[in-house]
Scaffold this motif. Sequence first.
Motif, PDB file in Angstrom:
ATOM      1  N   ILE A   1       0.838  -1.005   0.019  1.00  0.00           N
ATOM      2  CA  ILE A   1      -0.072  -0.075  -0.076  1.00  0.00           C
ATOM      3  C   ILE A   1       1.007   1.289   0.038  1.00  0.00           C
ATOM      4  N   ARG A   2       1.439   1.410  -0.923  1.00  0.00           N
ATOM      5  CA  ARG A   2       2.420   2.683  -1.452  1.00  0.00           C
ATOM      6  C   ARG A   2       1.577   3.969  -1.712  1.00  0.00           C
ATOM      7  N   VAL A   3       2.127   5.103  -0.635  1.00  0.00           N
ATOM      8  CA  VAL A   3       1.448   6.329  -0.928  1.00  0.00           C
ATOM      9  C   VAL A   3       2.045   7.067  -1.936  1.00  0.00           C
ATOM     10  N   MET A   4       3.157   7.137  -1.803  1.00  0.00           N
ATOM     11  CA  MET A   4       3.936   8.095  -2.737  1.00  0.00           C
ATOM     12  C   MET A   4       4.925   7.085  -3.470  1.00  0.00           C
ATOM     13  N   SER A   5       4.969   7.173  -4.708  1.00  0.00           N
ATOM     14  CA  SER A   5       6.054   6.268  -5.662  1.00  0.00           C
ATOM     15  C   SER A   5       7.383   7.114  -5.151  1.00  0.00           C
ATOM     16  N   ASP A   6       7.560   7.962  -5.012  1.00  0.00           N
ATOM     17  CA  ASP A   6       9.184   8.440  -4.659  1.00  0.00           C
ATOM     18  C   ASP A   6       9.381   8.884  -3.365  1.00  0.00           C
ATOM     19  N   GLY A   7       8.552   8.258  -2.493  1.00  0.00           N
ATOM     20  CA  GLY A   7       8.610   8.545  -1.139  1.00  0.00           C
ATOM     21  C   GLY A   7       8.563   9.810  -0.598  1.00  0.00           C
ATOM     22  N   PHE A   8       8.770  10.017   1.034  1.00  0.00           N
ATOM     23  CA  PHE A   8       8.566  11.289   1.452  1.00  0.00           C
ATOM     24  C   PHE A   8       9.637  11.417   2.545  1.00  0.00           C
ATOM     25  N   ASN A   9      10.128  12.573   2.689  1.00  0.00           N
ATOM     26  CA  ASN A   9      11.325  12.639   3.605  1.00  0.00           C
ATOM     27  C   ASN A   9      10.607  13.156   4.948  1.00  0.00           C
ATOM     28  N   TRP A  10      10.622  12.409   6.114  1.00  0.00           N
ATOM     29  CA  TRP A  10      10.418  13.115   7.238  1.00  0.00           C
ATOM     30  C   TRP A  10      11.263  13.643   8.076  1.00  0.00           C
ATOM     31  N   ASN A  11      11.483  14.919   7.631  1.00  0.00           N
ATOM     32  CA  ASN A  11      12.760  15.882   8.437  1.00  0.00           C
ATOM     33  C   ASN A  11      12.189  15.919   9.806  1.00  0.00           C
ATOM     34  N   VAL A  12      12.796  15.503  10.658  1.00  0.00           N
ATOM     35  CA  VAL A  12      12.424  15.662  12.257  1.00  0.00           C
ATOM     36  C   VAL A  12      12.816  16.794  12.597  1.00  0.00           C
ATOM     37  N   TRP A  13      13.580  17.857  11.850  1.00  0.00           N
ATOM     38  CA  TRP A  13      14.130  19.036  12.239  1.00  0.00           C
ATOM     39  C   TRP A  13      12.779  19.981  11.918  1.00  0.00           C
ATOM     40  N   THR A  14      11.485  19.326  11.573  1.00  0.00           N
ATOM     41  CA  THR A  14      10.393  20.201  11.021  1.00  0.00           C
ATOM     42  C   THR A  14       9.087  19.850  12.040  1.00  0.00           C
ATOM     43  N   PRO A  15       8.564  20.802  12.492  1.00  0.00           N
ATOM     44  CA  PRO A  15       7.514  20.371  13.454  1.00  0.00           C
ATOM     45  C   PRO A  15       6.305  19.425  12.689  1.00  0.00           C
ATOM     46  N   CYS A  16       5.767  18.768  13.406  1.00  0.00           N
ATOM     47  CA  CYS A  16       4.534  17.748  12.845  1.00  0.00           C
ATOM     48  C   CYS A  16       3.799  18.371  11.973  1.00  0.00           C
ATOM     49  N   LYS A  17       3.252  19.388  12.508  1.00  0.00           N
ATOM     50  CA  LYS A  17       1.973  19.850  11.826  1.00  0.00           C
ATOM     51  C   LYS A  17       2.367  20.505  10.468  1.00  0.00           C
ATOM     52  N   VAL A  18       3.729  21.004  10.252  1.00  0.00           N
ATOM     53  CA  VAL A  18       4.314  21.392   9.026  1.00  0.00           C
ATOM     54  C   VAL A  18       4.440  19.865   8.074  1.00  0.00           C
ATOM     55  N   LEU A  19       5.004  19.070   8.734  1.00  0.00           N
ATOM     56  CA  LEU A  19       5.203  17.888   7.869  1.00  0.00           C
ATOM     57  C   LEU A  19       3.971  17.251   7.488  1.00  0.00           C
ATOM     58  N   TYR A  20       2.894  17.117   8.032  1.00  0.00           N
ATOM     59  CA  TYR A  20       1.385  16.597   7.776  1.00  0.00           C
ATOM     60  C   TYR A  20       1.044  17.569   6.827  1.00  0.00           C
ATOM     61  N   PHE A  21       1.327  18.732   6.852  1.00  0.00           N
ATOM     62  CA  PHE A  21       0.900  19.736   5.753  1.00  0.00           C
ATOM     63  C   PHE A  21       1.650  19.494   4.392  1.00  0.00           C
ATOM     64  N   ILE A  22       2.730  19.245   4.268  1.00  0.00           N
ATOM     65  CA  ILE A  22       3.488  18.961   3.304  1.00  0.00           C
ATOM     66  C   ILE A  22       3.230  17.690   2.660  1.00  0.00           C
ATOM     67  N   TRP A  23       3.127  16.709   3.545  1.00  0.00           N
ATOM     68  CA  TRP A  23       2.454  15.434   3.096  1.00  0.00           C
ATOM     69  C   TRP A  23       1.231  15.370   2.246  1.00  0.00           C
ATOM     70  N   LYS A  24       0.023  16.278   2.811  1.00  0.00           N
ATOM     71  CA  LYS A  24      -1.020  16.483   2.154  1.00  0.00           C
ATOM     72  C   LYS A  24      -0.891  17.075   0.851  1.00  0.00           C
ATOM     73  N   LEU A  25       0.076  18.105   0.834  1.00  0.00           N
ATOM     74  CA  LEU A  25       0.256  18.970  -0.300  1.00  0.00           C
ATOM     75  C   LEU A  25       0.828  18.064  -1.471  1.00  0.00           C
ATOM     76  N   ARG A  26       1.717  17.210  -0.991  1.00  0.00           N
ATOM     77  CA  ARG A  26       2.279  16.279  -1.855  1.00  0.00           C
ATOM     78  C   ARG A  26       0.973  15.356  -2.726  1.00  0.00           C
ATOM     79  N   LEU A  27       0.280  15.042  -1.896  1.00  0.00           N
ATOM     80  CA  LEU A  27      -0.763  14.128  -2.367  1.00  0.00           C
ATOM     81  C   LEU A  27      -1.880  14.943  -3.172  1.00  0.00           C
TER      82      LEU A  27
END
Length: 533
Positions: free
Chosen positions: A358-384
């Motif tokens: 069940i692959r969500v993104m073919s090119d993966g997504f880098n969960w940069n831990v230096w970034t707050p979670c709320k921003v990471l989840y926004f970027i994740w939704k934007l990429r989708l």
Amino acid sequence: MMGFPKRWRRWVNACLSSSKASVLVNGSPSKEFYLKRGLRQGDPLSPFLFILVLEVLEVFMKRAVRLGLFEGVQLPNGGPVLTHLCYADDVIFLGRWSEKNVMNLKRILRCLYLVSGLKVNLAKSSIMGVGVDNDTILAMANNLRCKKGDIPFMFLGLPIGENMKRVKPWRPIIDKFAKKLSRWKSKTLSMGGRITLAKAVLGNLPSYYLSIFKAPLKVIKTLEGIRRDFVWGHTGSRCKMRWVAWSKVQAHMRLGGLGVGEIRTLNWALLLKWKWRFKHYPNHLWSNVIKAIHNRSDGVQDNPLITNIAGNWKDILMVTKDIDKAGIPGAESLGIVALDGSYSVAQFRWKVAEILNIRVMSDGFNWNVWTPCKVLYFIWKLRLGSIAVKTVLAHRGVPITNLSCRMCGREEETIDHLAVSCVFARAVWWHVCMWVKVPTFTQPLLVREMANGLKDMKGSACWKKVIEVIFYATLWRIWKARNALIFDEVQFNVTRVVEAIKEDSYLWIKCRSKFSGLDWERWRDFNVRDIIL
């Protein structure tokens, strides 16, 4: 008697006799006094010593069985004799129903009190009978001055004698789930906070039940529904838009999901662990009980099972069929997944995710831990492609008359246009590229190109991670400025947005990385040799 040396016994005696305590009276501690009745409640040494004392009970029960004073439960096929089960200060006694057995047990507990000082509170104890009428049980309870218990009952936090294929026994878990993931918490938390809490609740509340019992499908759907509504901010009065399929939210992070996880696969993994334990610990008491009850006439002892005997062991072995029905081949090999010589629940769930793919993104997504979670989840939704720009809202049936970008008014507001193609967004990106000393020709035209362009840049991994944080901050601030324009009529100011990007990325890296000594003036000039070297 147990062989502990004299010096060790003196140490324990010193702990018991030299402890002092004081009482807070209106916030002020009283004069210290010596403790004369053993350890205080909550002392970490207390359960350790209690277990040692209960070894005396073990000796008493074995001797009583050998002398014929107590008749335990004799398991078939040469299995062990069960007389009692202990866990910390919870004890359950098992034996044949007879007045002799019960009265001798009372005498044994009296002897335990005389030699150890541990007195059983019979008023808090219960007596139950299997195949015994209620009047007989009640009469025995009155004789012992204890309570009459009923089956099913709770022991060590689990229902004993209950049909766990029904929904009713799972109601306490469902209620706790709903309480922890309540609607008022959903209102006060960001999506990052809701995701984190949903993961924590799954790891804590139901795992005890799920590690023993196979959860009915209806229970799993109910629990997943509570988590799904909480993550997407459902408050009862109105339901927020669910932007991404729940399976993508559950998917493993290495497959591009949010890593919330499935309750179903967690239940499988926890139950299959018992198969691994049965294979590697064949001499444990519970293993001997299984062997005695499910003794196969054909000599099969790897996973013995008599199918007409219902119970947890049958459900555990039937999990393999459920996994096969879900389209996951090789369930037997997955059931004994070993990592460094021990069973790994996480490894099993990852293997299942790999097989289901069940692959969500073919090119993966880098969960940069230096970034707050709320921003990471926004970027994740934007990429989708799942954020609330006008074209996406219109595609989902929201009546929007004007699809043009509010910032430039030239083109329709798509995700790529808002993030990188709008003249205001391009101006922000130009300033950011100049600030971080990245050639402006690498400025992306699409969001996808931004991620790919970052991977193709030359530089150390640490430098790329810093640039990635800045890129995420840029997308986040463009989105915030767009919302401020639409909802608060605050005009888009490129200079102010760029300064906010510098401030955000500086604080994130300073507070969330090992580079806590990062200097603001050096950061404004992007002089980050301390980081990239």
